[in-house]
Motif scaffolding. Structure first.
Motif, PDB file in Angstrom:
ATOM      1  N   GLU A 155       0.841  -1.203   0.000  1.00 51.33           N
ATOM      2  CA  GLU A 155       0.000   0.000   0.000  1.00 51.33           C
ATOM      3  C   GLU A 155       0.871   1.246   0.000  1.00 51.33           C
ATOM      4  O   GLU A 155       1.783   1.375   0.824  1.00 51.33           O
ATOM      5  N   PHE A 156       0.556   2.152  -0.912  1.00 47.83           N
ATOM      6  CA  PHE A 156       1.330   3.375  -1.105  1.00 47.83           C
ATOM      7  C   PHE A 156       0.395   4.571  -0.937  1.00 47.83           C
ATOM      8  O   PHE A 156      -0.266   4.982  -1.878  1.00 47.83           O
ATOM      9  N   VAL A 157       0.345   5.089   0.262  1.00 48.18           N
ATOM     10  CA  VAL A 157      -0.587   6.170   0.570  1.00 48.18           C
ATOM     11  C   VAL A 157      -0.020   7.518   0.160  1.00 48.18           C
ATOM     12  O   VAL A 157       1.189   7.687   0.001  1.00 48.18           O
ATOM     13  N   HIS A 158      -0.924   8.467  -0.006  1.00 49.64           N
ATOM     14  CA  HIS A 158      -0.534   9.869  -0.190  1.00 49.64           C
ATOM     15  C   HIS A 158      -1.710  10.725   0.220  1.00 49.64           C
ATOM     16  O   HIS A 158      -2.864  10.280   0.224  1.00 49.64           O
ATOM     17  N   GLY A 159      -1.431  11.945   0.604  1.00 43.92           N
ATOM     18  CA  GLY A 159      -2.477  12.862   1.009  1.00 43.92           C
ATOM     19  C   GLY A 159      -3.254  13.385  -0.186  1.00 43.92           C
ATOM     20  O   GLY A 159      -2.834  13.240  -1.337  1.00 43.92           O
ATOM     21  N   PRO A 163      -0.738   0.299 -14.253  1.00 43.56           N
ATOM     22  CA  PRO A 163      -1.573   1.487 -14.439  1.00 43.56           C
ATOM     23  C   PRO A 163      -3.079   1.262 -14.273  1.00 43.56           C
ATOM     24  O   PRO A 163      -3.822   2.205 -14.027  1.00 43.56           O
ATOM     25  N   LEU A 164      -3.547   0.029 -14.414  1.00 44.62           N
ATOM     26  CA  LEU A 164      -4.985  -0.240 -14.289  1.00 44.62           C
ATOM     27  C   LEU A 164      -5.370  -0.266 -12.821  1.00 44.62           C
ATOM     28  O   LEU A 164      -4.623  -0.768 -11.980  1.00 44.62           O
ATOM     29  N   CYS A 165      -6.556   0.293 -12.482  1.00 45.70           N
ATOM     30  CA  CYS A 165      -6.923   0.323 -11.071  1.00 45.70           C
ATOM     31  C   CYS A 165      -8.433   0.304 -10.869  1.00 45.70           C
ATOM     32  O   CYS A 165      -9.204   0.564 -11.777  1.00 45.70           O
ATOM     33  N   GLN A 166      -8.813  -0.012  -9.624  1.00 42.19           N
ATOM     34  CA  GLN A 166     -10.205  -0.010  -9.194  1.00 42.19           C
ATOM     35  C   GLN A 166     -10.258   0.796  -7.893  1.00 42.19           C
ATOM     36  O   GLN A 166      -9.495   0.531  -6.967  1.00 42.19           O
ATOM     37  N   GLU A 167     -11.149   1.783  -7.813  1.00 41.87           N
ATOM     38  CA  GLU A 167     -11.230   2.634  -6.629  1.00 41.87           C
ATOM     39  C   GLU A 167     -11.979   1.919  -5.501  1.00 41.87           C
ATOM     40  O   GLU A 167     -12.966   1.243  -5.717  1.00 41.87           O
ATOM     41  N   LYS A 168     -11.468   2.098  -4.266  1.00 44.95           N
ATOM     42  CA  LYS A 168     -12.075   1.564  -3.047  1.00 44.95           C
ATOM     43  C   LYS A 168     -12.130   2.682  -2.001  1.00 44.95           C
ATOM     44  O   LYS A 168     -11.512   3.720  -2.168  1.00 44.95           O
ATOM     45  N   HIS A 169     -12.840   2.447  -0.907  1.00 43.96           N
ATOM     46  CA  HIS A 169     -12.895   3.411   0.193  1.00 43.96           C
ATOM     47  C   HIS A 169     -12.514   2.693   1.475  1.00 43.96           C
ATOM     48  O   HIS A 169     -12.792   1.511   1.648  1.00 43.96           O
ATOM     49  N   GLY A 170     -11.867   3.396   2.399  1.00 42.18           N
ATOM     50  CA  GLY A 170     -11.432   2.794   3.655  1.00 42.18           C
ATOM     51  C   GLY A 170     -11.171   3.850   4.690  1.00 42.18           C
ATOM     52  O   GLY A 170     -11.667   4.966   4.616  1.00 42.18           O
ATOM     53  N   ASN A 171     -10.359   3.530   5.713  1.00 40.36           N
ATOM     54  CA  ASN A 171     -10.057   4.444   6.801  1.00 40.36           C
ATOM     55  C   ASN A 171      -8.573   4.487   7.069  1.00 40.36           C
ATOM     56  O   ASN A 171      -7.873   3.517   6.882  1.00 40.36           O
ATOM     57  N   LEU A 172      -8.118   5.640   7.565  1.00 37.03           N
ATOM     58  CA  LEU A 172      -6.739   5.809   8.005  1.00 37.03           C
ATOM     59  C   LEU A 172      -6.737   5.794   9.506  1.00 37.03           C
ATOM     60  O   LEU A 172      -7.536   6.397  10.139  1.00 37.03           O
ATOM     61  N   ILE A 191     -10.128   8.681  13.477  1.00 36.63           N
ATOM     62  CA  ILE A 191      -9.966   7.936  12.226  1.00 36.63           C
ATOM     63  C   ILE A 191     -10.216   8.896  11.077  1.00 36.63           C
ATOM     64  O   ILE A 191     -11.133   9.706  11.141  1.00 36.63           O
ATOM     65  N   VAL A 192      -9.412   8.789  10.033  1.00 36.80           N
ATOM     66  CA  VAL A 192      -9.588   9.627   8.853  1.00 36.80           C
ATOM     67  C   VAL A 192      -9.936   8.714   7.685  1.00 36.80           C
ATOM     68  O   VAL A 192      -9.247   7.728   7.439  1.00 36.80           O
ATOM     69  N   GLY A 193     -11.005   9.021   6.975  1.00 34.13           N
ATOM     70  CA  GLY A 193     -11.420   8.225   5.833  1.00 34.13           C
ATOM     71  C   GLY A 193     -10.479   8.397   4.658  1.00 34.13           C
ATOM     72  O   GLY A 193      -9.794   9.404   4.528  1.00 34.13           O
ATOM     73  N   THR A 194     -10.454   7.384   3.815  1.00 36.51           N
ATOM     74  CA  THR A 194      -9.561   7.419   2.657  1.00 36.51           C
ATOM     75  C   THR A 194     -10.262   6.913   1.404  1.00 36.51           C
ATOM     76  O   THR A 194     -11.322   6.296   1.474  1.00 36.51           O
ATOM     77  N   ARG A 195      -9.665   7.197   0.292  1.00 38.04           N
ATOM     78  CA  ARG A 195      -9.989   6.556  -0.972  1.00 38.04           C
ATOM     79  C   ARG A 195      -8.741   5.787  -1.348  1.00 38.04           C
ATOM     80  O   ARG A 195      -7.636   6.252  -1.134  1.00 38.04           O
ATOM     81  N   TYR A 196      -8.918   4.635  -1.922  1.00 41.72           N
ATOM     82  CA  TYR A 196      -7.740   3.931  -2.391  1.00 41.72           C
ATOM     83  C   TYR A 196      -8.054   3.160  -3.659  1.00 41.72           C
ATOM     84  O   TYR A 196      -9.212   2.963  -4.013  1.00 41.72           O
TER      85      TYR A 196
END
Length: 193
Positions: free
Chosen positions: A134-138, A184-193, A157-162
């Motif tokens: 996992e490679f997070v960024h703000g 380069p291909l991706c699928q968007e998800k939602h989660g928490n930080l 907790i801070v919500g995220t998109r990934y």
């Protein structure tokens, strides 16, 4: 009769309970937030045979402003621990399981986070829980460290998109490289930080 009352009666009739509200609920930032005066930002990463990607993950966590990156490793027989430590991570805990034991893993992660938090003299520490790939960024080009200071002190907790990335050609990955370089291909998800 209100729909909610009908649902409660039906659930009771079939031997089920009414669902409880989620323990994490979205809350808007207050108009006049009371931010924390200071905080730590620590990452914790659980690994098993991740030598090909862990160094890039650790470097990314530091680039996002983490003060420390702690590794919890499941007895990796490859160079996972060495690669992580060369990139600046600290081996916080090693463990060994014969198969995936998610509850045990979460228990260990919680123990490490609690022990490290208690040993640190900071009043508040944000914890970034990561898998080794996992490679997070703000948001908006900011680092996580830049994103957190204006938040109200009540947040825990801070919500995220990934995005889950997928390969579209060979090689799918190369040791030490960020997966985005090759997937380069991706699928968007939602989660928490």
């Amino acid at each position: 009769m209100r729909a909610k009352t009908v649902v409660k009666r039906v659930l009771r009739a079939v031997g089920l309970r009414e669902p409880k509200p989620p323990w994490v609920m979205p809350v808007d930032q207050p108009a006049d937030p009371g931010p924390l005066p200071s905080f730590g930002l620590f990452a914790i990463v659980v690994t098993w045979m991740e030598a090909d990607v862990i160094a890039a993950t650790v470097r990314n966590a530091f680039a996002q402003g983490c003060d420390r990156v702690l590794l919890v490793d499941n007895d990796s027989p490859d160079d996972t621990v060495a690669e992580a430590m060369c990139a600046g991570a600290e081996l916080a805990r090693s463990f060994s399981t014969r198969q995936l034991d998610e509850l045990f893993k979460i228990k260990l992660l919680n123990q490490v986070a609690a022990e490290v938090s208690q040993a640190d003299d900071r009043e508040h520490i944000w914890w970034l829980w990561l898998d080794a790939d996992e490679f997070v960024h703000g948001p908006g080009g900011h680092t996580l460290r830049e994103f957190l200071p204006p938040l109200d002190r009540s947040y825990r907790i801070v919500g995220t998109r990934y995005f889950n990335h997928f390969p579209d050609h060979k090689p799918e990955s190369l040791p030490g490289f960020h997966p985005l370089d090759l997937q380069p291909l991706c699928q968007e998800k939602h989660g928490n930080l």
